[in-house]
Design a protein around this motif. Structure first.
Motif, PDB file in Angstrom:
ATOM      1  N   LEU A  44       0.841  -1.208   0.000  1.00 54.00           N
ATOM      2  CA  LEU A  44       0.000   0.000   0.000  1.00 54.00           C
ATOM      3  C   LEU A  44       0.872   1.254   0.000  1.00 54.00           C
ATOM      4  O   LEU A  44       0.564   2.238  -0.668  1.00 54.00           O
ATOM      5  N   HIS A  45       1.955   1.207   0.742  1.00 52.71           N
ATOM      6  CA  HIS A  45       2.867   2.343   0.812  1.00 52.71           C
ATOM      7  C   HIS A  45       3.527   2.591  -0.540  1.00 52.71           C
ATOM      8  O   HIS A  45       3.610   3.718  -1.021  1.00 52.71           O
ATOM      9  N   ALA A  46       3.967   1.508  -1.176  1.00 54.76           N
ATOM     10  CA  ALA A  46       4.652   1.635  -2.468  1.00 54.76           C
ATOM     11  C   ALA A  46       3.693   2.059  -3.568  1.00 54.76           C
ATOM     12  O   ALA A  46       4.061   2.835  -4.459  1.00 54.76           O
ATOM     13  N   ALA A  47       2.451   1.559  -3.503  1.00 55.17           N
ATOM     14  CA  ALA A  47       1.476   1.878  -4.553  1.00 55.17           C
ATOM     15  C   ALA A  47       1.101   3.355  -4.512  1.00 55.17           C
ATOM     16  O   ALA A  47       0.878   3.984  -5.544  1.00 55.17           O
ATOM     17  N   GLY A  48       1.038   3.898  -3.305  1.00 53.37           N
ATOM     18  CA  GLY A  48       0.655   5.305  -3.191  1.00 53.37           C
ATOM     19  C   GLY A  48      -0.804   5.550  -3.525  1.00 53.37           C
ATOM     20  O   GLY A  48      -1.221   6.687  -3.724  1.00 53.37           O
ATOM     21  N   GLU A  49      -1.582   4.478  -3.629  1.00 52.85           N
ATOM     22  CA  GLU A  49      -3.021   4.613  -3.860  1.00 52.85           C
ATOM     23  C   GLU A  49      -3.730   3.463  -3.165  1.00 52.85           C
ATOM     24  O   GLU A  49      -3.086   2.487  -2.758  1.00 52.85           O
ATOM     25  N   ASP A  50      -5.041   3.586  -3.028  1.00 49.65           N
ATOM     26  CA  ASP A  50      -5.809   2.537  -2.369  1.00 49.65           C
ATOM     27  C   ASP A  50      -5.860   1.306  -3.271  1.00 49.65           C
ATOM     28  O   ASP A  50      -5.953   1.431  -4.496  1.00 49.65           O
ATOM     29  N   LEU A  51      -5.804   0.144  -2.662  1.00 52.61           N
ATOM     30  CA  LEU A  51      -5.784  -1.106  -3.431  1.00 52.61           C
ATOM     31  C   LEU A  51      -6.873  -2.060  -2.937  1.00 52.61           C
ATOM     32  O   LEU A  51      -7.133  -2.155  -1.738  1.00 52.61           O
ATOM     33  N   ALA A  52      -7.459  -2.783  -3.884  1.00 48.90           N
ATOM     34  CA  ALA A  52      -8.396  -3.847  -3.521  1.00 48.90           C
ATOM     35  C   ALA A  52      -7.606  -4.992  -2.903  1.00 48.90           C
ATOM     36  O   ALA A  52      -6.433  -5.209  -3.239  1.00 48.90           O
TER      37      ALA A  52
END
Lengths: 114, 114
Positions: A44-52
């Protein structure tokens, strides 16, 4: 239907989230001591966006994965909400930083393997 | 006898200490997830000097306390050495900071109770 309207229709399925000012360090560390849960936080930190939930690959079955997300939610690390039938996960970065300064950053910055 | 000489005579009783570059985050978090071990770390941090095991008041028996110090040593958080018959404990602040930037500070700065 707007995203806000969708959320409205599924409000009853949105699980409770703790006030981070009421979360103890003990609970946070118990959440972060599990490597699968740290992996979720890192993703989640690496994505920088909300994830399913399904987007994050985990080496465990679905019900175990659901448990890990639950533990992270109870510890105040993530916020979960629905968009249609997808449960999305948001890292509570700023709130968590206010409650436990530097802790999230230190954990995601630390190398998992030496 | 000088302190250095005393250490020399008890070198065989000085337990092994890990190279922090070889310690995994998993092991560090497993050490810090225990409230008694965090208490030891906090006391050493607050004291700002090395402390004998017996100086730190703990709600456990002596053999359990010894175990907790052992776990902290194995995780690279403390260094233990003898002065005469006293086992002293030093927080490995700088080495730990190099290996896990911000983590020790974040844990000791976090409130234990809300």
């Amino acid at each position: 239907m707007t995203r806000a309207a969708q959320r409205g229709t599924t409000r009853d399925r949105v699980p409770p989230h703790p006030d981070l000012r009421a979360v103890a360090l003990q609970q946070v560390l118990e959440a972060l001591v599990d490597p699968v849960r740290r992996h979720i936080v890192r993703e989640l930190h690496a994505a920088g966006e909300d994830l399913a939930c399904g987007v994050i690959e985990l080496p465990v079955g679905k019900s175990t994965a659901t448990h890990h997300f639950h533990v992270l939610r109870e510890a105040g690390l993530i916020r979960q909400y629905y968009v249609g039938t997808s449960r999305l996960n948001a890292l509570r970065r700023e709130e968590f930083e206010d409650a436990f300064p530097g802790l999230l950053q230190a954990v995601v910055a630390a190398p998992e393997q030496r």
